[in-house]
Design a protein around this motif. Structure first.
Motif, PDB file in Angstrom:
ATOM      1  N   ARG A  62       0.818  -1.214   0.000  1.00 28.03           N
ATOM      2  CA  ARG A  62       0.000   0.000   0.000  1.00 28.03           C
ATOM      3  C   ARG A  62       0.851   1.263   0.000  1.00 28.03           C
ATOM      4  N   ARG A  63       1.917   1.268   0.813  1.00 30.04           N
ATOM      5  CA  ARG A  63       2.806   2.439   0.856  1.00 30.04           C
ATOM      6  C   ARG A  63       3.468   2.669  -0.496  1.00 30.04           C
ATOM      7  N   LEU A  64       3.928   1.595  -1.137  1.00 31.02           N
ATOM      8  CA  LEU A  64       4.575   1.735  -2.443  1.00 31.02           C
ATOM      9  C   LEU A  64       3.579   2.170  -3.518  1.00 31.02           C
ATOM     10  N   ILE A  65       2.365   1.650  -3.464  1.00 28.38           N
ATOM     11  CA  ILE A  65       1.341   2.072  -4.422  1.00 28.38           C
ATOM     12  C   ILE A  65       1.071   3.564  -4.253  1.00 28.38           C
ATOM     13  N   ASP A  66       0.936   4.018  -3.014  1.00 23.10           N
ATOM     14  CA  ASP A  66       0.721   5.455  -2.787  1.00 23.10           C
ATOM     15  C   ASP A  66       1.887   6.275  -3.341  1.00 23.10           C
ATOM     16  N   ARG A  67       3.091   5.752  -3.203  1.00 23.54           N
ATOM     17  CA  ARG A  67       4.265   6.465  -3.724  1.00 23.54           C
ATOM     18  C   ARG A  67       4.220   6.532  -5.248  1.00 23.54           C
ATOM     19  N   VAL A  68       3.874   5.437  -5.911  1.00 24.98           N
ATOM     20  CA  VAL A  68       3.786   5.432  -7.379  1.00 24.98           C
ATOM     21  C   VAL A  68       2.671   6.356  -7.841  1.00 24.98           C
ATOM     22  N   ARG A  69       1.585   6.444  -7.076  1.00 27.16           N
ATOM     23  CA  ARG A  69       0.480   7.320  -7.441  1.00 27.16           C
ATOM     24  C   ARG A  69       0.904   8.784  -7.509  1.00 27.16           C
TER      25      ARG A  69
END
Length: 195
Positions: A62-69
């Motif tokens: 989830r943290r990495l997805i938020d970063r890619v977003r």
């Protein structure tokens, strides 16, 4: 450094440094994020106007997805994939990647990026990508990919492993930039990653 390298560095940095690195990225490249953050259990799926249930994801996912977003409006495609031992499934791709390929997030999530391969894809470029994943090393490769409608385009893919706290590779991130080229058949133009 170019936008691809800066994006990879930001995506791979320590969690505490993200805000500072993103501010530097914005000032250097003029790219900002217009995506609202979501709660920890779901990620907004802009292709469907709703939320996709991602409860099976780890907190790190989830943290990495938020970063890619953060890179949804960047002029480069960004892809976050899960671990190689699960066939490197796509967890998230930014809007630029979806616009460039014609695939929705729902169509991509859970699939391996090899779905972009087609008749113009050079096996030597694919072999370079496979080798990098197998030895957990970054690489940059020019590869012919194919849009959802089958149209080929030359893509410069910079791939980098992301390690967890224990040093084990947990995810892969790729930054893609379209390269202008005429279709003359497969190309074996590949380069090792700039370190």
């Amino acid at each position: 450094m170019g936008i691809r390298e800066d994006a990879l560095d930001l995506l791979a940095c320590d969690g505490d440094a993200v805000r500072t690195r993103f501010a530097e990225f914005v000032s250097r490249h003029g790219v900002t994020s217009d995506r609202p953050r979501t709660d920890a259990g779901a990620v907004a799926d802009p292709d469907r106007g709703g939320r996709a249930d991602l409860s099976a994801l780890t907190e790190r996912d989830r943290r990495l997805i938020d970063r890619v977003r953060l890179f949804d409006t960047a002029p480069v495609g960004v892809t976050l994939c899960g671990p190689a031992y699960r066939d490197t499934p796509i967890l998230y791709v930014n809007r630029t990647f979806r616009d460039r390929t014609g695939y929705s997030l729902d169509e991509l999530r859970g699939r391996n990026p090899r779905l972009l391969q087609g008749p113009h894809t050079d096996p030597a470029a694919v072999a370079k990508l496979r080798e990098a994943v197998s030895i957990w090393e970054p690489v940059t490769v020019d590869v012919w990919n194919h849009r959802r409608d089958g149209t080929p385009f030359l893509n410069r893919v910079s791939l980098r492993p992301l390690s967890g706290d224990d040093g084990t590779v947990t995810h892969w991130v790729a930054v893609q930039a379209a390269v202008q080229a005429a279709i003359e058949g497969p190309t074996d133009r590949t380069r090792d990653a700039e370190r």
